[in-house]
Design a protein around this motif. Structure first.
Motif, PDB file in Angstrom:
ATOM      1  N   LYS A 147     -28.994 -59.933 -27.547  1.00  0.00           N
ATOM      2  CA  LYS A 147     -27.558 -59.704 -27.471  1.00  0.00           C
ATOM      3  C   LYS A 147     -27.001 -60.413 -26.237  1.00  0.00           C
ATOM      4  CE  LYS A 147     -27.759 -55.214 -29.674  1.00  0.00           C
ATOM      5  NZ  LYS A 147     -27.532 -53.789 -29.524  1.00  0.00           N
ATOM      6  N   LEU A 148     -25.684 -60.547 -26.203  1.00  0.00           N
ATOM      7  CA  LEU A 148     -25.030 -61.218 -25.080  1.00  0.00           C
ATOM      8  C   LEU A 148     -25.392 -60.540 -23.757  1.00  0.00           C
ATOM      9  CD1 LEU A 148     -23.028 -63.256 -23.885  1.00  0.00           C
ATOM     10  CD2 LEU A 148     -21.202 -61.635 -24.421  1.00  0.00           C
ATOM     11  N   SER A 149     -25.366 -59.221 -23.727  1.00  0.00           N
ATOM     12  CA  SER A 149     -25.683 -58.507 -22.476  1.00  0.00           C
ATOM     13  C   SER A 149     -27.104 -58.811 -22.005  1.00  0.00           C
ATOM     14  CB  SER A 149     -25.502 -56.996 -22.681  1.00  0.00           C
ATOM     15  OG  SER A 149     -26.341 -56.529 -23.726  1.00  0.00           O
ATOM     16  N   GLU A 150     -28.041 -58.885 -22.938  1.00  0.00           N
ATOM     17  CA  GLU A 150     -29.431 -59.186 -22.596  1.00  0.00           C
ATOM     18  C   GLU A 150     -29.584 -60.625 -22.099  1.00  0.00           C
ATOM     19  OE1 GLU A 150     -31.042 -58.283 -26.422  1.00  0.00           O
ATOM     20  OE2 GLU A 150     -31.548 -56.222 -25.865  1.00  0.00           O
ATOM     21  N   LYS A 151     -28.834 -61.534 -22.712  1.00  0.00           N
ATOM     22  CA  LYS A 151     -28.900 -62.929 -22.304  1.00  0.00           C
ATOM     23  C   LYS A 151     -28.331 -63.125 -20.897  1.00  0.00           C
ATOM     24  CE  LYS A 151     -28.999 -65.025 -26.839  1.00  0.00           C
ATOM     25  NZ  LYS A 151     -28.392 -65.968 -27.763  1.00  0.00           N
TER      26      LYS A 151
ATOM     27  N   TRP B  17     -21.259 -56.179 -17.921  1.00  0.00           N
ATOM     28  CA  TRP B  17     -21.638 -57.179 -18.917  1.00  0.00           C
ATOM     29  C   TRP B  17     -23.102 -57.030 -19.277  1.00  0.00           C
ATOM     30  CZ3 TRP B  17     -19.348 -61.972 -15.998  1.00  0.00           C
ATOM     31  CH2 TRP B  17     -17.955 -61.930 -16.050  1.00  0.00           C
ATOM     32  N   GLU B  18     -23.948 -56.791 -18.258  1.00  0.00           N
ATOM     33  CA  GLU B  18     -25.394 -56.697 -18.490  1.00  0.00           C
ATOM     34  C   GLU B  18     -25.788 -55.417 -19.215  1.00  0.00           C
ATOM     35  OE1 GLU B  18     -27.309 -57.294 -14.721  1.00  0.00           O
ATOM     36  OE2 GLU B  18     -26.971 -59.461 -14.773  1.00  0.00           O
ATOM     37  N   THR B  19     -25.031 -54.353 -19.021  1.00  0.00           N
ATOM     38  CA  THR B  19     -25.353 -53.093 -19.703  1.00  0.00           C
ATOM     39  C   THR B  19     -24.681 -52.997 -21.070  1.00  0.00           C
ATOM     40  OG1 THR B  19     -23.514 -51.950 -18.625  1.00  0.00           O
ATOM     41  CG2 THR B  19     -25.691 -51.826 -17.545  1.00  0.00           C
ATOM     42  N   GLY B  20     -23.788 -53.924 -21.376  1.00  0.00           N
ATOM     43  CA  GLY B  20     -23.111 -53.913 -22.663  1.00  0.00           C
ATOM     44  C   GLY B  20     -21.866 -53.047 -22.685  1.00  0.00           C
ATOM     45  N   GLU B  21     -21.463 -52.499 -21.550  1.00  0.00           N
ATOM     46  CA  GLU B  21     -20.254 -51.678 -21.494  1.00  0.00           C
ATOM     47  C   GLU B  21     -18.997 -52.515 -21.681  1.00  0.00           C
ATOM     48  OE1 GLU B  21     -19.983 -49.011 -18.107  1.00  0.00           O
ATOM     49  OE2 GLU B  21     -22.156 -49.077 -17.917  1.00  0.00           O
TER      50      GLU B  21
ATOM     51  N   TRP C 246     -25.032 -70.741 -27.269  1.00  0.00           N
ATOM     52  CA  TRP C 246     -26.286 -70.007 -27.158  1.00  0.00           C
ATOM     53  C   TRP C 246     -26.057 -68.597 -26.625  1.00  0.00           C
ATOM     54  CZ3 TRP C 246     -28.981 -67.764 -23.102  1.00  0.00           C
ATOM     55  CH2 TRP C 246     -30.232 -67.268 -23.447  1.00  0.00           C
ATOM     56  N   LEU C 247     -25.152 -68.470 -25.658  1.00  0.00           N
ATOM     57  CA  LEU C 247     -24.871 -67.137 -25.122  1.00  0.00           C
ATOM     58  C   LEU C 247     -24.316 -66.211 -26.198  1.00  0.00           C
ATOM     59  CD1 LEU C 247     -23.296 -67.758 -21.587  1.00  0.00           C
ATOM     60  CD2 LEU C 247     -25.456 -66.619 -22.087  1.00  0.00           C
ATOM     61  N   LEU C 248     -23.480 -66.739 -27.082  1.00  0.00           N
ATOM     62  CA  LEU C 248     -22.839 -65.908 -28.100  1.00  0.00           C
ATOM     63  C   LEU C 248     -23.726 -65.644 -29.317  1.00  0.00           C
ATOM     64  CD1 LEU C 248     -19.248 -67.392 -27.982  1.00  0.00           C
ATOM     65  CD2 LEU C 248     -20.004 -65.170 -27.136  1.00  0.00           C
ATOM     66  N   SER C 249     -24.675 -66.532 -29.590  1.00  0.00           N
ATOM     67  CA  SER C 249     -25.522 -66.340 -30.771  1.00  0.00           C
ATOM     68  C   SER C 249     -26.594 -65.301 -30.478  1.00  0.00           C
ATOM     69  CB  SER C 249     -26.168 -67.661 -31.179  1.00  0.00           C
ATOM     70  OG  SER C 249     -27.151 -68.022 -30.239  1.00  0.00           O
ATOM     71  N   GLU C 250     -27.018 -64.621 -31.534  1.00  0.00           N
ATOM     72  CA  GLU C 250     -28.082 -63.629 -31.382  1.00  0.00           C
ATOM     73  C   GLU C 250     -29.393 -64.126 -31.976  1.00  0.00           C
ATOM     74  OE1 GLU C 250     -27.031 -59.696 -32.633  1.00  0.00           O
ATOM     75  OE2 GLU C 250     -25.125 -59.760 -31.577  1.00  0.00           O
ATOM     76  N   ALA C 251     -29.387 -65.282 -32.604  1.00  0.00           N
ATOM     77  CA  ALA C 251     -30.557 -65.753 -33.351  1.00  0.00           C
ATOM     78  C   ALA C 251     -31.614 -66.408 -32.464  1.00  0.00           C
ATOM     79  CB  ALA C 251     -30.113 -66.735 -34.426  1.00  0.00           C
TER      80      ALA C 251
END
Length: 185
Positions: A2-6, A35-39, A60-65
């Motif tokens: 996910k974006l937060s994980e990336k 951003w990192e926690t997904g909040e 790449w940041l926006l893709s989840e694949a």
């Protein structure tokens, strides 16, 4: 991913703290944490800055694949390690400086020109002042001419004139370089 994980992954891989990333992007450390926690998610402009900071593409940041980041294409607007930090200026200030920074060179050139003019005036006025003193004999006139050429005011005028010309030339050069960079964006 996910974006937060990336964002977390890329920040750690780059060896940056949340504070360092926040300063580079122009946000608070708390925003990076959210951003990192997904909040929360970064706005579009911040997403572009994140991609540049990490050396990855915004796609790449926006893709989840994709599991691994791909290197981003080289920027085409002259960004390099020699940019002097202009590209790291936050928000509106950075945009204004990148677009109109060449005006700083113009102002510097005008300031140098004014300084050169003051030096030239000091030099000229001192010499004329000593030329108006009547010659009382053969040696007095020669002595006054030598004194006017070596007086502290004339010497200081010469220094101010040379420094002013150098500042004016530096300003012209700066304006040309920054104008070329602003056109390349």
């Amino acid at each position: 991913m996910k974006l937060s994980e990336k964002i977390y992954y890329c920040r750690k891989k780059a060896g940056m703290s949340q504070e360092a990333l926040a300063a580079r992007i122009g946000v608070s450390r708390q925003a990076v944490s959210k951003w990192e926690t997904g909040e929360a998610e970064p706005e579009l402009g911040k997403l572009r800055l994140l991609a540049e900071a990490f050396g990855v593409s915004a796609d790449w940041l926006l893709s989840e694949a994709e599991p691994q980041p791909e290197p981003a294409a080289e920027p085409t607007h002259g960004t390099s390690e020699h940019s002097g930090g202009i590209d790291r200026l936050p928000g509106v200030i950075g945009k204004l400086f990148r677009r109109y920074g060449w005006l700083a060179g113009v102002y510097l050139a005008f300031g140098g020109g004014a300084m050169a003019l003051v030096g030239c005036l000091a030099r000229t006025m001192t010499r004329r002042m000593f030329q108006t003193i009547p010659d009382m004999g053969g040696t007095t006139g020669d002595m006054m001419q030598r004194f006017s050429a070596n007086s502290p005011v004339t010497l200081m005028g010469n220094v101010i004139l040379v420094v002013g010309i150098l500042i004016m030339l530096a300003g012209i050069l700066l304006a040309i370089i920054l104008k070329k960079r602003s056109r390349g964006q």
